[in-house]
Design a protein around this motif. Sequence first.
Motif, short mmCIF file in Angstrom:
data_model
loop_
_atom_site.label_atom_id
_atom_site.label_comp_id
_atom_site.label_asym_id
_atom_site.label_seq_id
_atom_site.Cartn_x
_atom_site.Cartn_y
_atom_site.Cartn_z
N ALA A 19 -11.75 31.20 -13.18
CA ALA A 19 -11.40 32.48 -13.80
C ALA A 19 -12.41 33.56 -13.46
O ALA A 19 -12.04 34.71 -13.15
CB ALA A 19 -11.27 32.31 -15.31
N HIS A 112 -14.02 30.88 -23.05
CA HIS A 112 -13.09 30.04 -22.28
C HIS A 112 -12.79 28.73 -23.00
O HIS A 112 -11.68 28.21 -22.91
CB HIS A 112 -13.70 29.71 -20.91
N VAL A 131 -9.45 34.32 -24.22
CA VAL A 131 -8.50 34.12 -23.11
C VAL A 131 -7.08 33.87 -23.60
O VAL A 131 -6.16 33.67 -22.79
CB VAL A 131 -8.96 32.97 -22.19
N ASN A 154 -5.30 34.61 -19.55
CA ASN A 154 -5.60 34.17 -18.19
C ASN A 154 -4.39 34.34 -17.27
O ASN A 154 -3.24 34.26 -17.69
CB ASN A 154 -6.01 32.69 -18.20
#
Length: 353
Positions: A19, A112, A131, A154
């Motif tokens: 990411a 995350h 996210v 995401n």
Amino acid sequence: MRILHLLNHTRRLNGHVHAAVDLACRQVQLGHQVAVGSQGGDLDALLRSNGVETIFASHDRGPDQVLKSFLGCGGVLRRWRPDIVHAHMMTSAVLAWPSCKLLRMPLVTTVHNEFEKGAILMGLGNRVIAVSGAVASSMRRRGIAGSRIDVVLNGTIGSARMRGRSEEPQNLDHPAIVFVGGLHPRKGLPDLLRAFDAAFPHNPAMRLYVVGGGPHQDAYERTARALPCADAITFAGPRDDPYRWMLGADIFVLPSHADPAPLVLSEAREAGCAIIGTNVDGIPELLEAGRAGILVPPGDCDALARALIALTTDPAQLSEWRAKSQLNLDHLRIDRVAEETLAVYRRAAGGAG
């Protein structure tokens, strides 16, 4: 804007690394000056080829090394003078926070892996990126003010990391069911093995392919070998080309027990798989609340088996769910992720000022 991303390393097979790398490369394409400070890894070459500067920044937390890591991180900030510091993991946030305070640099953190106990430390940021909406709710319950949290879901489509990948589908037997992920309990692979075993008699042509590695691989392989359908299960191990397996699949299954916003669902949807995922954390958001993929309760092997049976015995249902996976697919593009993140940076800079 000068943007410094901080993360432990830049090795493959870690979702938060992917990411961060995707975001950094897209920010350069948008005209920003971008660097990644980490202990390095095999994605450094990709970063440099896309105009992202790579800087060594120790993240060693050992008792004899942590002070050196603090000072090293501060030195990186002083030399590079970013407008924004973006920390992607707990260690990065903790190391950057004192220097950001002293140098009056806005710190943005991305959560995350909110299931980790240390995730509360991501609240050190001026702004905290979650996210998924599920992660944002979790962080609010942990005491982070909602006014400081921004949700940036995401997405991977169109990222530099995906350029040049093979578009040749893996040659699989059909109906092909594919799992891609780390082999540890959080991903729920034992549930899929049991569900596949229950569904197999309804269509003995079905095959299950497990792509990925991890600490529990040997145990999971032993479990599979003990099943009556063992010959229909293939453990492919870690692969550099998981997208090829998704392109070759009919069905992609993610039976996670916890998963904040798995990038693999963006890739599986782009590949056009029919998708089955668990109704947990950020998975429903990545599947349009069940409109782009079938949702089953986490840990419910019977529900998962019923979904597999429906898709592998009814070609019309399989085609319908493959088509549904394309619903609102553009929302998973890296362009949208980058633009929303830049908006967070502007809010962070205003608040810090």
